[in-house]
Design an enzyme around this catalytic site. Sequence first.
Site, PDB file in Angstrom:
ATOM      1  N   HIS A 101      66.429   9.123   9.988  1.00  0.00           N
ATOM      2  CA  HIS A 101      65.015   8.887  10.447  1.00  0.00           C
ATOM      3  C   HIS A 101      64.251   9.781   9.217  1.00  0.00           C
ATOM      4  O   HIS A 101      63.063  10.382   9.842  1.00  0.00           O
ATOM      5  CB  HIS A 101      64.874   9.090  11.788  1.00  0.00           C
ATOM      6  CG  HIS A 101      65.482   7.940  12.567  1.00  0.00           C
ATOM      7  ND1 HIS A 101      65.646   8.268  13.979  1.00  0.00           N
ATOM      8  CD2 HIS A 101      65.540   6.961  12.135  1.00  0.00           C
ATOM      9  CE1 HIS A 101      66.185   7.166  14.243  1.00  0.00           C
ATOM     10  NE2 HIS A 101      66.227   6.110  13.579  1.00  0.00           N
ATOM     11  N   CYS A 112      51.339   6.277  -4.278  1.00  0.00           N
ATOM     12  CA  CYS A 112      51.858   6.496  -5.950  1.00  0.00           C
ATOM     13  C   CYS A 112      53.289   6.963  -5.752  1.00  0.00           C
ATOM     14  O   CYS A 112      54.263   7.128  -6.699  1.00  0.00           O
ATOM     15  CB  CYS A 112      51.185   7.496  -6.684  1.00  0.00           C
ATOM     16  SG  CYS A 112      51.427   9.187  -5.951  1.00  0.00           S
ATOM     17  N   CYS A 133      47.620  13.623  -1.497  1.00  0.00           N
ATOM     18  CA  CYS A 133      48.393  13.635  -2.488  1.00  0.00           C
ATOM     19  C   CYS A 133      48.058  14.372  -3.658  1.00  0.00           C
ATOM     20  O   CYS A 133      46.767  14.125  -4.281  1.00  0.00           O
ATOM     21  CB  CYS A 133      48.876  12.144  -2.834  1.00  0.00           C
ATOM     22  SG  CYS A 133      49.592  11.864  -4.374  1.00  0.00           S
ATOM     23  N   CYS A 136      47.107  11.393  -6.403  1.00  0.00           N
ATOM     24  CA  CYS A 136      46.058  10.410  -6.431  1.00  0.00           C
ATOM     25  C   CYS A 136      45.240  10.625  -5.279  1.00  0.00           C
ATOM     26  O   CYS A 136      44.225   9.705  -4.996  1.00  0.00           O
ATOM     27  CB  CYS A 136      46.860   9.217  -6.360  1.00  0.00           C
ATOM     28  SG  CYS A 136      47.653   8.714  -4.646  1.00  0.00           S
TER      29      CYS A 136
HETATM   30 ZN   LIG Z   1      49.638   9.619  -4.354  1.00  0.00          ZN
END
Ligand SMILES: [Zn+2]
Length: 224
Positions: A101, A112, A133, A136
């Site tokens: 899990h 991404c 992130c 991105c």
């Molecule tokens: Zn990303």
Amino acid sequence: MVLTGAGVSTESGVPDYRSASGIWAEVDPFEVASIQAFRHDPERVWSFYRARIHVLHEAEPNAAHHALAELERLGFVSAVVTQNIDTLHSRAGSRDVIEVHGSIRSAQCLRCLWTESGEAALAQLEVRSAPLCPHCDDILKPGVVLFGELLPPGALERATDLARTAGLVLVVGSSLEVWPVAGLPLEARDFAIVNHGPTALDDRALLKIDAAAGETLAAVVEAL
Ligand SMILES: [Zn+2]
């Protein structure tokens, strides 16, 4: 092969999910821990996991985690398949741990596919309500498998292979309610269960011990 669930960590002070005093008695998992909730309101999901992660960082491995690590060192256990996200098996010294899990050690970008460390994600939560992130700028997802998500690629396949070839599957601290992981013992030649309270497969088990995981597994190490 050993299969563990929340009951192996309750002696470390980690609340379980499904008992009367468990986490899901307080909050609706579909509102805070489902992929639909994450897509709709990621900040709410992170607010839930941020509190969870702090509790898990405070927790220490208990006698059950240490006993399973020792049984691996002694050659009786080939791998631990766990439903837990708390990383306590690894911290106790178990080497082959399959976290079906996911775990709190990472966070992932669904756009991404970047994987960020759990620490870095947590550090971001000090200054914003959901970590981003670094590549991105999309919002990262906790590295745990949310309701409605598939299990990590390869994890269930490897666990199934281990169950089929094991001399015994030992289930510890799981009421065997969450599929597909709950079906793993049925793949094995034989299985035994150590769990407080009934499980879905008690009548199929070679042996069922209704007792705390820590003292029971410590006694197993002693006896071997
Ligand atoms: Zn990303």
